[in-house]
Write an enzyme that holds these catalytic residues in place. Structure first.
Site, PDB file in Angstrom:
ATOM      1  N   GLN A 218       4.059   2.638  -0.905  1.00 57.24           N
ATOM      2  CA  GLN A 218       4.442   4.214  -0.636  1.00 57.24           C
ATOM      3  C   GLN A 218       3.835   4.668   0.432  1.00 57.24           C
ATOM      4  OE1 GLN A 218       1.772   5.698  -3.942  1.00 57.24           O
ATOM      5  NE2 GLN A 218       2.149   3.778  -4.268  1.00 57.24           N
ATOM      6  N   ASN A 219       3.324   3.322   1.510  1.00 59.16           N
ATOM      7  CA  ASN A 219       2.778   3.283   2.955  1.00 59.16           C
ATOM      8  C   ASN A 219       3.957   3.031   3.852  1.00 59.16           C
ATOM      9  OD1 ASN A 219       0.992   2.107   1.127  1.00 59.16           O
ATOM     10  ND2 ASN A 219       1.203   0.373   1.908  1.00 59.16           N
TER      11      ASN A 219
ATOM     12  N   ASN B 203      -5.342  -4.883  -7.537  1.00 65.41           N
ATOM     13  CA  ASN B 203      -6.528  -4.508  -6.513  1.00 65.41           C
ATOM     14  C   ASN B 203      -8.199  -4.726  -7.647  1.00 65.41           C
ATOM     15  OD1 ASN B 203      -7.757  -1.580  -6.496  1.00 65.41           O
ATOM     16  ND2 ASN B 203      -6.091  -0.683  -6.715  1.00 65.41           N
TER      17      ASN B 203
ATOM     18  N   HIS C 139       7.578   7.471   0.422  1.00 62.73           N
ATOM     19  CA  HIS C 139       7.105   8.292   1.266  1.00 62.73           C
ATOM     20  C   HIS C 139       7.388   8.427   2.881  1.00 62.73           C
ATOM     21  CE1 HIS C 139       3.518   8.645  -2.085  1.00 62.73           C
ATOM     22  NE2 HIS C 139       4.995   8.806  -2.652  1.00 62.73           N
TER      23      HIS C 139
ATOM     24  N   CYS D 128      13.779  16.547  13.449  1.00 63.57           N
ATOM     25  CA  CYS D 128      12.868  18.523  12.737  1.00 63.57           C
ATOM     26  C   CYS D 128      12.387  18.983  11.839  1.00 63.57           C
ATOM     27  CB  CYS D 128      14.162  18.764  12.966  1.00 63.57           C
ATOM     28  SG  CYS D 128      14.625  20.869  13.566  1.00 63.57           S
TER      29      CYS D 128
ATOM     30  N   SER E 185      -3.981   3.278  -5.954  1.00 61.28           N
ATOM     31  CA  SER E 185      -4.878   3.887  -6.686  1.00 61.28           C
ATOM     32  C   SER E 185      -3.933   4.309  -8.156  1.00 61.28           C
ATOM     33  CB  SER E 185      -5.438   4.975  -6.175  1.00 61.28           C
ATOM     34  OG  SER E 185      -4.741   6.005  -5.907  1.00 61.28           O
TER      35      SER E 185
ATOM     36  N   TYR F 293      -0.998  13.037  12.849  1.00 58.60           N
ATOM     37  CA  TYR F 293      -0.669  11.236  12.670  1.00 58.60           C
ATOM     38  C   TYR F 293      -0.085  10.422  13.903  1.00 58.60           C
ATOM     39  CZ  TYR F 293       0.363  12.974   8.180  1.00 58.60           C
ATOM     40  OH  TYR F 293       0.335  12.902   6.289  1.00 58.60           O
TER      41      TYR F 293
END
Ligand code: BJW
Length: 247
Positions: free
Chosen positions: A103-104, A216, A121, A129, A192, A69
């Site tokens: 969702q990004n 898309n 998300h 934490c 997707s 990450y």
């Protein structure tokens, strides 16, 4: 842009008062942030979601997950919003009600000027934490032996993102569902349509009577259900749509 914009869609959009949007990794692809599931370039082509994007993976190997990450956080910080993000920020000002759900985790909608963004998300720009969920205030520390610990709770720090099997932020999900159920036009862009509950939002919008537009370059499981499936890149189709509405 090769994709033709249907004139009926433009008519509906000119009349629309409430517009809602769901974006996925595809909208940031033109900012050079890899998607997840594209066969050659997607993150899941090189990394396994089970090893990196689940609470179990973090419990097993927190250092590996933290490093992955940290690498992606740096990539997102260097990336710039593209014409797709910018067109959505402009579209927000054109409708009585406009709800942007993403969702990004990359923060590019906010950096493009979108004022209200529902992050389903989470965000890679924050850490929390792992035990209590308490967010870290201030800068994310770099350290030799990651992950660092939360200075107040003492728990290991993890990214404030939603991994598989974890609940989505309640308010963002509720507000996204409310917008899907009450909008005139719903856009599903660069996703997707495989990950739930996000993938259910366009279906709910359609059931509630909205016109649902997919943008898309590739077909998805939702393409045949959408009212319009526009085959093209978000960074090309959205500016063209905006220009057509202005013209
Ligand atoms: C372009 C383009 C261009 C390219 N322009 N487009 C119902 C049925 C089945 C399973 C489930 C279900 N409900 C829940 C589940 C389980 C699971 C799930 O959905 N699994 C399926 C995969 C089978 N869902 C969950 O676990 C969720 N949690 C949950 O449901 O909790 C329940 C619960 C309740 C109460 C208590 C506890 C639990 C959580 C899902 C979390 C997803 N997390 C990730 C990682 C986030 C952090 C990170 O970034 O690392 O989110 S996974 C990954 O997938 C990421 C994305 O947001 C998400 C969606 O991906 P997206 O955005 O669609 O990207 P891609 O790559 O798939 O697609 C990109 C698209 O762009 C492609 O179509 C391209 O063609 C296109 N594209 N260039 C436009 N230029």
């Amino acid at each position: 842009m090769n994709t033709e914009l249907p004139s009926e869609l433009l008519t509906e959009l000119r009349k629309a008062k409430r517009v809602a949007v769901l974006t996925g990794a595809g909208i940031s692809a033109e900012s050079k942030i890899p998607t997840f599931r594209d066969a050659m370039t997607g993150l899941w082509a090189s990394f396994s979601p089970e090893d990196l994007a689940t609470p179990e993976a973090f419990a097993r190997n927190p250092r590996m997950v933290w490093d992955w990450y940290a690498f992606r956080r740096e990539m997102c910080a260097k990336a710039l919003p593209n014409p797709g993000h910018l067109a959505l920020a402009e579209l927000e000002t054109r409708f009585e009600e406009f709800t942007l759900t993403t969702q990004n985790v990359d923060g590019l909608h906010q950096r493009a000027g979108s004022r209200r963004v529902l992050e389903l998300h989470g965000s890679i720009t924050r850490v929390k934490c792992a035990d209590t969920g308490r967010l870290l205030e201030g800068e994310i520390p770099a350290c030799d032996n990651p992950p660092p610990r939360h200075p107040q709770t003492g728990g290991l720090l993890r990214p404030d993102v939603v991994w598989f099997g974890e609940a989505l932020p309640e308010r963002a999900l509720l507000e996204s569902a409310r917008a899907a159920l009450s909008c005139d036009v719903y856009f599903t862009i660069g996703t997707s349509a495989l990950v739930y509950p996000a993938a259910a939002l366009p279906i709910e919008a359609l059931k509630a009577g909205a016109t649902v537009v997919e943008i898309n370059p590739t077909e998805t499981p939702f393409s045949n259900t959408a009212s319009y499936s526009l085959r093209g890149k978000a960074g090309e189709v959205l500016p063209a749509l905006l220009a057509a509405l202005q013209g």
